[in-house]
Design an enzyme around this catalytic site. Sequence first.
Site, PDB file in Angstrom:
ATOM      1  N   GLY A 184      25.636 -22.621  -2.895  1.00 12.06           N
ATOM      2  CA  GLY A 184      26.447 -23.796  -2.562  1.00 12.06           C
ATOM      3  C   GLY A 184      27.779 -23.769  -3.284  1.00 12.06           C
ATOM      4  N   TYR A 242      19.037 -39.691  -0.487  1.00 11.45           N
ATOM      5  CA  TYR A 242      19.721 -38.925  -1.543  1.00 11.45           C
ATOM      6  C   TYR A 242      19.607 -39.646  -2.888  1.00 11.45           C
ATOM      7  CZ  TYR A 242      23.470 -36.299  -3.882  1.00 11.45           C
ATOM      8  OH  TYR A 242      24.197 -35.514  -4.750  1.00 11.45           O
TER       9      TYR A 242
HETATM   10  P1  NAD Z   1      26.260 -27.862  -1.639  1.00  7.19           P
HETATM   11  O1  NAD Z   1      25.711 -28.521  -0.435  1.00  7.19           O
HETATM   12  O2  NAD Z   1      27.471 -27.019  -1.502  1.00  7.19           O
HETATM   13  O3  NAD Z   1      25.155 -26.986  -2.363  1.00  7.19           O
HETATM   14  C1  NAD Z   1      23.772 -27.251  -2.280  1.00  7.19           C
HETATM   15  C2  NAD Z   1      23.050 -25.905  -2.174  1.00  7.19           C
HETATM   16  O4  NAD Z   1      21.635 -26.151  -2.149  1.00  7.19           O
HETATM   17  C3  NAD Z   1      23.400 -25.171  -0.869  1.00  7.19           C
HETATM   18  O5  NAD Z   1      23.645 -23.820  -1.116  1.00  7.19           O
HETATM   19  C4  NAD Z   1      22.134 -25.359  -0.022  1.00  7.19           C
HETATM   20  O6  NAD Z   1      21.962 -24.321   0.935  1.00  7.19           O
HETATM   21  C5  NAD Z   1      21.068 -25.386  -1.092  1.00  7.19           C
HETATM   22  N1  NAD Z   1      19.827 -26.057  -0.647  1.00  7.19           N
HETATM   23  C6  NAD Z   1      19.723 -27.270  -0.058  1.00  7.19           C
HETATM   24  N2  NAD Z   1      18.429 -27.542   0.198  1.00  7.19           N
HETATM   25  C7  NAD Z   1      17.708 -26.459  -0.251  1.00  7.19           C
HETATM   26  C8  NAD Z   1      16.338 -26.142  -0.263  1.00  7.19           C
HETATM   27  N3  NAD Z   1      15.404 -26.980   0.226  1.00  7.19           N
HETATM   28  N4  NAD Z   1      15.953 -24.942  -0.796  1.00  7.19           N
HETATM   29  C9  NAD Z   1      16.874 -24.073  -1.304  1.00  7.19           C
HETATM   30  N5  NAD Z   1      18.201 -24.336  -1.305  1.00  7.19           N
HETATM   31  C10 NAD Z   1      18.605 -25.520  -0.795  1.00  7.19           C
HETATM   32  O7  NAD Z   1      26.525 -29.045  -2.704  1.00  7.19           O
HETATM   33  P2  NAD Z   1      27.187 -28.990  -4.152  1.00  7.19           P
HETATM   34  O8  NAD Z   1      28.342 -29.889  -4.144  1.00  7.19           O
HETATM   35  O9  NAD Z   1      27.335 -27.594  -4.613  1.00  7.19           O
HETATM   36  O10 NAD Z   1      26.048 -29.710  -4.999  1.00  7.19           O
HETATM   37  C11 NAD Z   1      25.141 -28.988  -5.812  1.00  7.19           C
HETATM   38  C12 NAD Z   1      24.230 -29.966  -6.549  1.00  7.19           C
HETATM   39  O11 NAD Z   1      25.022 -30.826  -7.363  1.00  7.19           O
HETATM   40  C13 NAD Z   1      23.401 -30.861  -5.630  1.00  7.19           C
HETATM   41  O12 NAD Z   1      22.119 -31.032  -6.201  1.00  7.19           O
HETATM   42  C14 NAD Z   1      24.150 -32.159  -5.637  1.00  7.19           C
HETATM   43  O13 NAD Z   1      23.293 -33.248  -5.411  1.00  7.19           O
HETATM   44  C15 NAD Z   1      24.716 -32.176  -7.050  1.00  7.19           C
HETATM   45  N6  NAD Z   1      25.921 -33.010  -7.128  1.00  7.19           N
HETATM   46  C16 NAD Z   1      27.102 -32.571  -6.596  1.00  7.19           C
HETATM   47  C17 NAD Z   1      28.220 -33.387  -6.645  1.00  7.19           C
HETATM   48  C18 NAD Z   1      29.569 -32.961  -6.117  1.00  7.19           C
HETATM   49  O14 NAD Z   1      30.475 -33.790  -6.085  1.00  7.19           O
HETATM   50  N7  NAD Z   1      29.788 -31.716  -5.727  1.00  7.19           N
HETATM   51  C19 NAD Z   1      28.119 -34.685  -7.191  1.00  7.19           C
HETATM   52  C20 NAD Z   1      26.893 -35.094  -7.678  1.00  7.19           C
HETATM   53  C21 NAD Z   1      25.807 -34.249  -7.651  1.00  7.19           C
END
Ligand code: NAD
Length: 326
Positions: free
Chosen positions: A16, A150
């Site tokens: 991700g 979520y």
């Molecule tokens: P993103 O969607 O780019 O990355 C999430 C990754 O998890 C993706 O590669 C996806 O393919 C993988 N994924 C999803 N479901 C899965 C599963 N069941 N099994 C295996 N892989 C799975 O999002 P991001 O922005 O990189 O966020 C990463 C983490 O950080 C998440 O947990 C998100 O909740 C948390 N987060 C992000 C933000 C932000 O602003 N970017 C803010 C708060 C929390």
Amino acid sequence: MHSSCQKTILVTGGAGFLGSHLCDRLLREGHKVISLDNFHTGSRLNHRHQASNPDFELIEADVADPLPDLRIDEIYHLACPASPPHYQESPVTTLRTSLLGTLNALNLAMQTGARILLASTSEVYGDPLVHPQREDYWGNVNSFGERACYDEGKRAAEALFHAHAAERGVDIRIARIFNTYGPRMQPDDGRVVSNFVVEALQGLPITIYGDGSQTRSFCYVDDLVEGLVRLMASDVRTPVNLGNPGEFSVSELAAMVVAMTGSQSSISHLPLPSDDPRRRRPDISKAQLLLDWKPAFSLEAGLGPTIAYFRDVVSSQDRPSLQPVA
Ligand code: NAD
Ligand code: UDP
């Protein structure tokens, strides 16, 4: 570097946006990195530059299914769709990922004796009644709405972490991440920064939901990764806010993106999604005190490389997926 302090580190959700930057950072530090991802919202392209690195391994798997038996020192548990349009596509899948995926990751940590860090979120504060948000605020969350899959999934993940630390001695870390942006977000991710930048670069109307007076605090990805690594290395076993305390309205963000891209885009208003939080800003005094961490990038400084990244993506490809999703 292949020193005696080389660790083997699992990053769930490594393909991700945040995960791929974290993998880069950990590989640069000389660690062995295993990314586990099912490519639900991530992309193989995010790992392309790491594929030939002998210290990197990719496991294509769903974190909510039984996990392989791995010998690892640390787990960064990031797997979960993060953008509202994606996590709302299948609320059941989102909850399954947060609940079963987190349980699996904790069980693996227990079996292998690994320290485990949860990528939690500012969404645990919901539509906050306290401003700015400190870690001891319990939040204002709707358990029965569009964002519940979520928000409540992450709250349950935090509770699972707490329970496994208290009852089974798992060594936990919890980062409450506030809106983070930067290169390698998918152009169709659906979150506000990528939507606005892609719209501006394509000369499409900038889609502000509601009147644009709602606020968010935007953290550049490099700052966030630094915070995650510091938290993992610390002895802080309670939740820590990681975010940039600068607070901007969505309209202010739109104006900045238009000015910085030199776009002719107009502004269009779409309905505000239900339960959209009115205000959000982290109190980061805990991270400052205990991790000696604070963001280095202003919003303008972070938008520069982000716009440059999307300019490349938009000009080098012409695919339908470049349309931002509403
Ligand atoms: P993103 O969607 O780019 O990355 C999430 C990754 O998890 C993706 O590669 C996806 O393919 C993988 N994924 C999803 N479901 C899965 C599963 N069941 N099994 C295996 N892989 C799975 O999002 P991001 O922005 O990189 O966020 C990463 C983490 O950080 C998440 O947990 C998100 O909740 C948390 N987060 C992000 C933000 C932000 O602003 N970017 C803010 C708060 C929390
Ligand atoms: N938003 C917007 N236009 C978009 C995407 C989002 O006005 O194209 C708004 C959204 O309603 C919210 C804010 O921007 O008020 C941040 O949305 P995002 O999905 O990035 O994150 P979250 O709401 O989860 O903080």
